[in-house]
Design a protein around this motif. Structure first.
Motif, PDB file in Angstrom:
ATOM      1  N   LYS A 165      25.998   1.457   8.996  1.00 26.99           N
ATOM      2  CA  LYS A 165      25.918   2.763   8.332  1.00 26.99           C
ATOM      3  C   LYS A 165      24.945   2.699   7.150  1.00 26.99           C
ATOM      4  O   LYS A 165      24.121   3.602   6.962  1.00 26.99           O
ATOM      5  CB  LYS A 165      27.301   3.185   7.850  1.00 26.99           C
ATOM      6  CG  LYS A 165      27.331   4.553   7.189  1.00 26.99           C
ATOM      7  CD  LYS A 165      28.735   4.922   6.742  1.00 26.99           C
ATOM      8  CE  LYS A 165      28.734   6.278   6.038  1.00 26.99           C
ATOM      9  NZ  LYS A 165      30.094   6.647   5.554  1.00 26.99           N
ATOM     10  N   GLN A 166      25.022   1.627   6.361  1.00 28.68           N
ATOM     11  CA  GLN A 166      24.090   1.453   5.245  1.00 28.68           C
ATOM     12  C   GLN A 166      22.654   1.347   5.735  1.00 28.68           C
ATOM     13  O   GLN A 166      21.725   1.862   5.098  1.00 28.68           O
ATOM     14  CB  GLN A 166      24.449   0.196   4.457  1.00 28.68           C
ATOM     15  CG  GLN A 166      25.768   0.241   3.710  1.00 28.68           C
ATOM     16  CD  GLN A 166      26.034  -1.067   3.004  1.00 28.68           C
ATOM     17  OE1 GLN A 166      25.283  -1.476   2.118  1.00 28.68           O
ATOM     18  NE2 GLN A 166      27.096  -1.750   3.409  1.00 28.68           N
ATOM     19  N   LEU A 167      22.468   0.685   6.868  1.00 22.60           N
ATOM     20  CA  LEU A 167      21.122   0.516   7.425  1.00 22.60           C
ATOM     21  C   LEU A 167      20.531   1.871   7.805  1.00 22.60           C
ATOM     22  O   LEU A 167      19.363   2.161   7.522  1.00 22.60           O
ATOM     23  CB  LEU A 167      21.184  -0.406   8.638  1.00 22.60           C
ATOM     24  CG  LEU A 167      19.867  -0.946   9.193  1.00 22.60           C
ATOM     25  CD1 LEU A 167      19.132  -1.761   8.137  1.00 22.60           C
ATOM     26  CD2 LEU A 167      20.127  -1.801  10.423  1.00 22.60           C
ATOM     27  N   VAL A 168      21.334   2.718   8.427  1.00 25.99           N
ATOM     28  CA  VAL A 168      20.869   4.051   8.816  1.00 25.99           C
ATOM     29  C   VAL A 168      20.573   4.892   7.573  1.00 25.99           C
ATOM     30  O   VAL A 168      19.542   5.574   7.496  1.00 25.99           O
ATOM     31  CB  VAL A 168      21.925   4.746   9.701  1.00 25.99           C
ATOM     32  CG1 VAL A 168      21.535   6.208   9.947  1.00 25.99           C
ATOM     33  CG2 VAL A 168      22.086   4.013  11.026  1.00 25.99           C
ATOM     34  N   GLU A 169      21.467   4.841   6.580  1.00 21.74           N
ATOM     35  CA  GLU A 169      21.280   5.626   5.360  1.00 21.74           C
ATOM     36  C   GLU A 169      20.044   5.172   4.588  1.00 21.74           C
ATOM     37  O   GLU A 169      19.305   6.006   4.046  1.00 21.74           O
ATOM     38  CB  GLU A 169      22.521   5.515   4.476  1.00 21.74           C
ATOM     39  CG  GLU A 169      23.734   6.225   5.053  1.00 21.74           C
ATOM     40  CD  GLU A 169      24.997   5.977   4.246  1.00 21.74           C
ATOM     41  OE1 GLU A 169      24.982   5.082   3.369  1.00 21.74           O
ATOM     42  OE2 GLU A 169      25.999   6.680   4.485  1.00 21.74           O
ATOM     43  N   SER A 170      19.796   3.862   4.533  1.00 20.42           N
ATOM     44  CA  SER A 170      18.628   3.368   3.810  1.00 20.42           C
ATOM     45  C   SER A 170      17.340   3.776   4.517  1.00 20.42           C
ATOM     46  O   SER A 170      16.314   4.024   3.870  1.00 20.42           O
ATOM     47  CB  SER A 170      18.700   1.842   3.665  1.00 20.42           C
ATOM     48  OG  SER A 170      18.718   1.213   4.941  1.00 20.42           O
ATOM     49  N   GLN A 171      17.384   3.884   5.840  1.00 21.22           N
ATOM     50  CA  GLN A 171      16.205   4.349   6.572  1.00 21.22           C
ATOM     51  C   GLN A 171      15.955   5.823   6.282  1.00 21.22           C
ATOM     52  O   GLN A 171      14.817   6.246   6.088  1.00 21.22           O
ATOM     53  CB  GLN A 171      16.382   4.118   8.066  1.00 21.22           C
ATOM     54  CG  GLN A 171      15.143   4.491   8.893  1.00 21.22           C
ATOM     55  CD  GLN A 171      15.307   4.170  10.365  1.00 21.22           C
ATOM     56  OE1 GLN A 171      16.341   3.678  10.795  1.00 21.22           O
ATOM     57  NE2 GLN A 171      14.280   4.441  11.149  1.00 21.22           N
ATOM     58  N   GLU A 172      17.028   6.618   6.250  1.00 20.64           N
ATOM     59  CA  GLU A 172      16.894   8.048   5.972  1.00 20.64           C
ATOM     60  C   GLU A 172      16.351   8.295   4.570  1.00 20.64           C
ATOM     61  O   GLU A 172      15.607   9.258   4.346  1.00 20.64           O
ATOM     62  CB  GLU A 172      18.244   8.738   6.157  1.00 20.64           C
ATOM     63  CG  GLU A 172      18.718   8.776   7.608  1.00 20.64           C
ATOM     64  CD  GLU A 172      20.120   9.325   7.757  1.00 20.64           C
ATOM     65  OE1 GLU A 172      20.818   9.453   6.719  1.00 20.64           O
ATOM     66  OE2 GLU A 172      20.531   9.617   8.898  1.00 20.64           O
ATOM     67  N   SER A 173      16.711   7.444   3.614  1.00 20.20           N
ATOM     68  CA  SER A 173      16.253   7.618   2.230  1.00 20.20           C
ATOM     69  C   SER A 173      14.908   6.943   1.961  1.00 20.20           C
ATOM     70  O   SER A 173      14.335   7.091   0.875  1.00 20.20           O
ATOM     71  CB  SER A 173      17.295   7.052   1.255  1.00 20.20           C
ATOM     72  OG  SER A 173      17.429   5.644   1.416  1.00 20.20           O
ATOM     73  N   GLY A 174      14.400   6.194   2.947  1.00 20.30           N
ATOM     74  CA  GLY A 174      13.118   5.530   2.783  1.00 20.30           C
ATOM     75  C   GLY A 174      13.163   4.306   1.897  1.00 20.30           C
ATOM     76  O   GLY A 174      12.132   3.898   1.345  1.00 20.30           O
ATOM     77  N   ASP A 175      14.340   3.706   1.758  1.00 22.04           N
ATOM     78  CA  ASP A 175      14.487   2.511   0.916  1.00 22.04           C
ATOM     79  C   ASP A 175      14.205   1.269   1.771  1.00 22.04           C
ATOM     80  O   ASP A 175      15.105   0.631   2.300  1.00 22.04           O
ATOM     81  CB  ASP A 175      15.899   2.456   0.330  1.00 22.04           C
ATOM     82  CG  ASP A 175      16.038   1.401  -0.763  1.00 22.04           C
ATOM     83  OD1 ASP A 175      15.200   0.488  -0.810  1.00 22.04           O
ATOM     84  OD2 ASP A 175      16.998   1.492  -1.545  1.00 22.04           O
ATOM     85  N   PHE A 176      12.941   0.920   1.894  1.00 23.86           N
ATOM     86  CA  PHE A 176      12.535  -0.161   2.788  1.00 23.86           C
ATOM     87  C   PHE A 176      12.994  -1.529   2.296  1.00 23.86           C
ATOM     88  O   PHE A 176      13.277  -2.415   3.105  1.00 23.86           O
ATOM     89  CB  PHE A 176      11.021  -0.143   2.982  1.00 23.86           C
ATOM     90  CG  PHE A 176      10.497   1.132   3.568  1.00 23.86           C
ATOM     91  CD1 PHE A 176      11.287   1.906   4.414  1.00 23.86           C
ATOM     92  CD2 PHE A 176       9.220   1.577   3.272  1.00 23.86           C
ATOM     93  CE1 PHE A 176      10.814   3.095   4.957  1.00 23.86           C
ATOM     94  CE2 PHE A 176       8.735   2.765   3.808  1.00 23.86           C
ATOM     95  CZ  PHE A 176       9.538   3.528   4.647  1.00 23.86           C
ATOM     96  N   ILE A 177      13.047  -1.709   0.972  1.00 19.41           N
ATOM     97  CA  ILE A 177      13.507  -2.986   0.432  1.00 19.41           C
ATOM     98  C   ILE A 177      14.974  -3.215   0.793  1.00 19.41           C
ATOM     99  O   ILE A 177      15.372  -4.328   1.166  1.00 19.41           O
ATOM    100  CB  ILE A 177      13.323  -3.038  -1.101  1.00 19.41           C
ATOM    101  CG1 ILE A 177      11.843  -2.934  -1.453  1.00 19.41           C
ATOM    102  CG2 ILE A 177      13.908  -4.335  -1.664  1.00 19.41           C
ATOM    103  CD1 ILE A 177      10.992  -4.042  -0.884  1.00 19.41           C
ATOM    104  N   LEU A 178      15.769  -2.150   0.703  1.00 18.67           N
ATOM    105  CA  LEU A 178      17.181  -2.273   1.078  1.00 18.67           C
ATOM    106  C   LEU A 178      17.315  -2.563   2.569  1.00 18.67           C
ATOM    107  O   LEU A 178      18.172  -3.361   2.980  1.00 18.67           O
ATOM    108  CB  LEU A 178      17.953  -1.001   0.708  1.00 18.67           C
ATOM    109  CG  LEU A 178      19.453  -1.007   1.040  1.00 18.67           C
ATOM    110  CD1 LEU A 178      20.148  -2.204   0.394  1.00 18.67           C
ATOM    111  CD2 LEU A 178      20.107   0.310   0.613  1.00 18.67           C
ATOM    112  N   ILE A 179      16.487  -1.944   3.390  1.00 13.40           N
ATOM    113  CA  ILE A 179      16.493  -2.240   4.827  1.00 13.40           C
ATOM    114  C   ILE A 179      16.247  -3.727   5.058  1.00 13.40           C
ATOM    115  O   ILE A 179      16.968  -4.389   5.818  1.00 13.40           O
ATOM    116  CB  ILE A 179      15.428  -1.412   5.570  1.00 13.40           C
ATOM    117  CG1 ILE A 179      15.818   0.069   5.597  1.00 13.40           C
ATOM    118  CG2 ILE A 179      15.247  -1.927   7.005  1.00 13.40           C
ATOM    119  CD1 ILE A 179      14.764   0.968   6.209  1.00 13.40           C
TER     120      ILE A 179
END
Length: 209
Positions: A165-179
């Protein structure tokens, strides 16, 4: 007239050939014992692919009516489950090899291929999740009673759902470092756990047969 075979043995053609579902229903009722399901279908020697069934069922029926031979191959639930587990383990090995480079690409400069690989990874993990649920239902396996790495498998399963879920949310927000961090520090360490989990499920399945 189309000839029908089940596991290389010719059978009487189904009365109702209006749809693939109806054909399989008649075959299952007349020729398949309990706990045996259809595993593969071939039309004139060529495998019937799932996308063909879903895209144009009417054309599929016409194709079957024009064919000389429809072959239906079966397997037990345990055999099919075993095949699915082997596919899952092979997929996990590929993920284990590919995840470090995928994480690195998101940490520095993700390209279109990186996003496509991430999409495929997420889809693959959703498939693994569905497979776990299906195996648990069919073979009465309880993840809360299965110990993997010293703790119940259900704990690993719940953690995985949270990370995905965090992976999907980080992609939606454009947080590539978190991905990148999630891939390297959360997803990758879970792969050996999933391998052990599927190995344990395979052992439990043998015990339930």
């Amino acid at each position: 007239m189309t000839r029908f075979y089940v596991n290389d043995k010719e059978i009487t053609p189904p009365m109702d050939t209006s749809s693939l579902g109806q054909i399989l229903k008649e075959v299952e009722n007349a020729h398949l014992p309990p706990n045996v399901v259809v595993r593969k279908i071939q039309i004139d020697g060529l495998p019937l692919l799932p996308q063909i069934v879903s895209e144009n069922p009417a054309a599929l029926c016409e194709q079957m009516e024009r064919s000389e031979k429809v072959e239906i191959f079966t397997g037990t639930l345990a055999e099919i489950a075993g095949d699915s587990i082997r596919e899952a383990l092979a997929y996990l090995r590929r993920i284990e090899d590919a995840t470090p480079s995928l994480a690195e690409s998101f940490r520095f400069s993700p390209n279109p291929d990186a996003f496509e690989n991430l999409r495929q990874l997420c889809e693959g993990f959703y498939w693994l999740n569905l497979l776990i649920d299906k195996l648990g239902t069919n073979f009465q396996l309880r993840l809360e009673e299965m110990i993997v790495g010293g703790i119940p498998a259900m704990h690993h399963h719940q953690k995985f759902i949270s990370v995905l879920k965090q992976l999907v949310e980080s992609q939606e927000s454009g947080d590539f470092i978190l991905i990148a961090d999630l891939l390297e520090y959360e997803i990758l360490p879970l792969v050996p756990v999933w391998k052990e989990m599927f190995g344990s499920i395979a052992e439990k399945m043998v015990g339930t047969q």
